[in-house]
Design a protein around this motif. Structure first.
Motif: not given
Length: 389
Positions: A242, A245-246, A249-250, A266, A303, A307
């Protein structure tokens, strides 16, 4: 010496911008002093009464006070007054005002207005010399002399006008160059940040991939041996994937290739259930309670909720210590979304007051508030987010 003169010039310009009436008054006083000898000196012909002369002088001097704001109107008024005085056989030195006003028209008014002012001055001079008998001899020479004097005033005004336009062009060019310099600097900073982000992606991604591979292998071995560590190792692998993956993405949006990264959705409120197992596997029992219509919230607000909970639980893992438990509550109400994360803080170590910078920034985006601090039996984070109107 030159530097001192430039400094005094700049000081006078600043004074003129603050109090423009001072320069206008100085010009008017100078012309009045120039006129006085002709008014009170000996004359070969009889002169009008002092009252008439005073009115004649005042009528010509008054337009000087708006010569820079309304140069064309001031010139027209002075020309009409001067022609009227000459027609009444009143000849005074204050007529030099017309020179000053013609200079102002050349320096500040449009070229069309300047052409009209020059034509009106030529007609006025011709009429005064040939029809009003300003001179009885050498009329052509006197006319040419007056025309040359007024042409000098026009030339001086045009020179000032040209210099002012040149300085304005230089200032505009300097401003454009400054903007371009700032833009180049920002682009350089953006390129450097993108380069650092790509390097971070490669370095961190490599190490996290190694961790994921090792945890997956260890989980397989633990499962084969029937050990209890298999589940935590599996969660470590899922958490690592995970994170990768993030990270892609960022950081992937900073790459320069035309084909950008495939951006996944998201995380939102529904993903909180997938966040908690990794926290439990790390040794902190955590419970989640939700209430209200959370799934109808906007994606951005969901989101932010995710967070904030993630950051709060990360702080619990870092600071609460072994044996701590945590309780997460997310409730949607009329006043917004309230998030509370409470832990008992058993054996807490580390800083007593985390700065919570990211959490406060996310709350500020939604007009929310963040309150965090110790309680009688642990630590409490209380965040209120408001749904955008």
């Amino acid at each position: 010496m030159t530097g001192w003169l430039l400094e005094q010039r700049a000081r006078l310009r600043r004074l003129d911008r603050r109090r423009p009436w001072l320069l206008d008054s100085a010009v008017a006083v100078a012309i009045l002093l120039f006129t006085l000898p002709s008014l009170f000196g000996p004359h070969s012909e009889p002169q009008p009464s002092p009252v008439v002369l005073a009115v004649a002088v005042a009528a010509l001097i008054v337009p000087l006070w708006w010569r820079r704001r309304r140069p064309v109107e001031a010139f027209v008024v002075a020309a009409v007054v001067l022609f009227t005085e000459w027609a009444l056989d009143i000849w005074i030195a204050t007529g030099i005002v017309l020179l000053v006003l013609l200079y102002e028209v050349a320096a500040r008014a449009s070229m069309r207005a300047l052409g009209g002012a020059v034509a009106a001055t030529a007609v006025l001079l011709f009429v005064s010399v040939y029809l009003l008998q300003l001179a009885t001899e050498h009329r052509l020479a006197i006319l040419l002399l007056l025309a040359g004097t007024f042409a000098g005033a026009v030339a001086a005004g045009l020179a000032v006008r040209t210099r002012r336009a040149y300085l304005a062009a230089l200032e505009d060019r300097a401003a454009r160059l400054e903007v371009e310099r700032d833009q180049r600097a920002r682009l350089a900073v953006a390129d450097e940040r993108a380069r650092v982000a790509r390097e971070m992606h490669d370095i961190v991604g490599h190490h996290v991939s190694v961790i994921v591979g090792l945890s997956d292998g260890a989980a397989v071995l633990a499962t084969g041996r029937g050990e209890q560590t298999a589940e935590p190792l599996r969660l470590i692998g899922e958490t690592g994937r995970q994170a990768l993956s993030e990270l892609r993405t960022v950081v992937g949006v900073l790459r320069e290739e035309e084909d950008g990264p495939e951006l996944g959705p998201q995380p939102g409120v529904a993903d909180l259930d997938r966040l908690l197992p990794s926290v439990r596997a790390a040794g902190v029992p955590v419970t989640l309670r939700t209430s209200g219509e959370l799934r109808t919230l906007g994606r951005g607000l969901q989101l932010a909720v995710y967070r904030i909970v993630q950051e709060s639980l990360t702080n619990v893992l870092k600071h609460a210590g072994r044996g701590a438990t945590a309780e997460v509550t997310v409730a949607a109400g009329d006043d917004g979304v309230r998030i509370t994360v409470r832990d008992n803080g058993i054996g807490r170590s580390g800083p007593e007051n985390p700065r919570l910078v990211g959490m406060r920034e996310r709350a500020a985006l939604y007009g929310g508030t963040v309150a965090a601090g110790p309680t009688t039996d642990g630590w409490l984070v209380d965040v209120l987010l408001k749904e955008p109107a």
